[in-house]
Design an enzyme around this catalytic site. Structure first.
Site, PDB file in Angstrom:
ATOM      1  N   HIS A 157       0.831  -1.215   0.000  1.00  0.00           N
ATOM      2  CA  HIS A 157       0.000   0.000   0.000  1.00  0.00           C
ATOM      3  C   HIS A 157       0.859   1.257   0.000  1.00  0.00           C
ATOM      4  CE1 HIS A 157       0.222   0.904   4.436  1.00  0.00           C
ATOM      5  NE2 HIS A 157       0.280  -0.406   4.574  1.00  0.00           N
ATOM      6  N   ASP A 206      -0.213   4.370   1.042  1.00  0.00           N
ATOM      7  CA  ASP A 206      -0.496   5.393   2.057  1.00  0.00           C
ATOM      8  C   ASP A 206       0.276   5.139   3.343  1.00  0.00           C
ATOM      9  OD1 ASP A 206      -2.214   3.097   2.533  1.00  0.00           O
ATOM     10  OD2 ASP A 206      -3.323   4.310   3.981  1.00  0.00           O
ATOM     11  N   ASP A 245       6.179   1.432   6.561  1.00  0.00           N
ATOM     12  CA  ASP A 245       4.817   0.900   6.437  1.00  0.00           C
ATOM     13  C   ASP A 245       4.062   1.831   5.503  1.00  0.00           C
ATOM     14  OD1 ASP A 245       2.324  -0.171   6.735  1.00  0.00           O
ATOM     15  OD2 ASP A 245       2.056   0.462   8.811  1.00  0.00           O
ATOM     16  N   GLU A 304      -4.927   1.805   2.837  1.00  0.00           N
ATOM     17  CA  GLU A 304      -4.935   0.623   3.704  1.00  0.00           C
ATOM     18  C   GLU A 304      -5.062   1.033   5.166  1.00  0.00           C
ATOM     19  OE1 GLU A 304      -3.331  -2.616   6.257  1.00  0.00           O
ATOM     20  OE2 GLU A 304      -2.652  -0.566   6.099  1.00  0.00           O
ATOM     21  N   GLU A 305      -4.383   2.123   5.533  1.00  0.00           N
ATOM     22  CA  GLU A 305      -4.320   2.516   6.948  1.00  0.00           C
ATOM     23  C   GLU A 305      -5.674   2.970   7.486  1.00  0.00           C
ATOM     24  OE1 GLU A 305      -1.918   1.871   8.736  1.00  0.00           O
ATOM     25  OE2 GLU A 305      -0.096   1.842   7.525  1.00  0.00           O
TER      26      GLU A 305
HETATM   27 ZN   LIG Z   1       0.866  -1.356   6.394  1.00  0.00          ZN
END
Ligand SMILES: [Zn+2]
Length: 417
Positions: A89, A91, A150, A184-185
């Site tokens: 992802h 974001d 992340d 995703e977050e």
């Molecule tokens: Zn993640």
């Protein structure tokens, strides 16, 4: 098959770290309050940068759809091999600033406490994985933002694997489909993902933690809304008449099992977690999230909420209490157990790098939970990142390169099927 087990080969022959640093500098924070797709324009800037890199690596069809999903294809060289997906992802978390991220490389790490701006420190005592990274280059932010490993580490690792395949066209591979997803977050990553158009037999998210971690299991999750209607009366003349919804909302929260909360559970234990309480004397609402690994236990948690609500009404018959339970996501293990080869090959790919796989349940959901439920089995692979969603986030470039090795081994294993 030519198993890859030397991260230095990846660090020397791909632009893994450069691509990561370039993407980390782009502000792609998502925003749960935005109804737009993607939720923020910065994500589109990030996706556009990735699209260009995919094109450079020979994925000529790379394109971003109107909802902000970037899909691309690397054609395979083994007839009949199933199409495999790689997903990450773009974001970063709304929990901490992702603006003007300035990655810092700490070369030849020697076990010390890393000191960043604003008094932010990262010590081996607080972050024990650091002790396994002596001699590595550690990447952090500068103390004022998150790093965004992340999940830009996952994006950069997919790009490096594709770069390696582009330079080594003789390496056996199935057709590889790539998806870089938005939001995703904020839990929307799987929502508008067109599984049919993606067209993969199975997929892997690169969105996990430290070296060796793989995940084929997530929480099953529901949310509950408890609406409480009282009887509002002027407080001066309320005796015997007022039924204060606020007091009963508080009583409801108080009646939840105190030991079954996020702050008192770990491992495979589930919980009740009140996330929001709002209202006035005449009506109040308590929102909760319910989590468990077993679906039966999750259902039992919903039933318990209904019983506790019923109990309020028994204590105060003038109250109106309604409970609404909504499905959020399901443990991907329910679907993966019917397709054991999807996890088995992942575990094998990790072992081929010379790392002991740690198969761990995730106390949360991933894009993979939603995608697996939609019919695309999608377990999760480590990226190397640690201390997500805050200024202490860090990642070792050696572990990033290990994740690339795992991905390349996995691709070759699927070519052999
Ligand atoms: Zn993640």
């Amino acid at each position: 098959m030519r198993a890859l087990n030397d991260p230095n080969v990846i660090l020397r022959s791909t632009r893994l770290v450069d691509a990561f640093v370039e993407l980390a500098r782009i502000d792609t924070q998502s925003d749960e309050k935005s109804p737009a797709w993607p939720s923020t324009p910065g994500q589109r800037t990030g996706l556009e940068a990735v699209r260009r890199k995919l094109t450079e690596r020979g994925l000529a069809d790379a394109a971003i759809d109107k909802n902000g999903y970037l899909f691309a294809t690397l054609p395979g060289n083994r007839k009949g091999a199933p199409v495999i997906g790689l997903i990450a992802h773009i974001d970063t978390s709304p929990d901490y600033s992702g603006k003007d991220v300035s990655p810092v490389a700490h070369a030849n790490y020697q076990g010390e406490t890393l000191a960043l701006k604003n008094g932010v420190t990262i010590s081996p005592e607080e972050s024990p994985w650091l002790t396994q990274c002596v001699g590595d280059t550690i990447l952090t932010a500068d103390g004022t933002t998150l790093l965004g490993a992340d999940d830009k580490a996952g994006v950069a690792e997919i790009l490096a694997a594709l770069e390696y395949l582009h330079a080594n066209p003789d390496l056996p591979r199935p057709t590889v489909r790539v998806a870089i997803t938005p939001d995703e977050e904020i839990g929307r990553g799987a929502e508008k993902f067109d599984v049919e158009r993606f067209g993969a037999h199975c997929a892997y998210t690169l969105d996990g933690g430290f070296s060796g971690e793989v995940n084929g299991e997530t929480f099953s999750a529901d949310s509950a809304a408890v609406a409480i209607a009282g009887v509002a009366v002027h407080p001066g003349t309320a005796k015997g008449k007022l039924v204060n919804a606020i007091r009963w909302a508080a009583a409801f929260v108080e009646s939840l099992p105190p030991d079954e909360s996020p702050e008192k559970t770990e491992g495979r234990q589930g919980f009740y977690h009140p996330t929001r309480i709002s209202g006035n004397a005449s009506e109040a609402k308590v929102s909760l999230i319910l989590r468990d690994f077993e679906l039966g236990k999750l259902t039992a948690r919903g039933d318990a909420i209904r019983r506790l609500a019923e109990e309020l009404r028994r204590r105060e018959p003038r109250l109106g209490v309604t409970v609404e339970i909504t499905e959020t996501y399901r443990n991907m293990a329910y679907w993966l157990k019917d397709r054991p080869e999807v996890m088995d090959r992942l575990v094998e790919a990790v072992k081929l790098v010379g790392i002991e796989p740690r198969v761990e349940p995730i106390r949360g959901g991933t894009d993979g939970s939603g995608l697996t439920a939609k019919g695309l089995p999608t377990p999760n692979i480590f990226t190397g990142g640690v201390n997500y969603h805050g200024p202490q986030e860090w990642i070792s470039t050696r572990v990033m390169a290990q994740a690339v090795c795992v991905t390349l081994n996995l691709i070759q294993l699927w070519a052999e099927k």
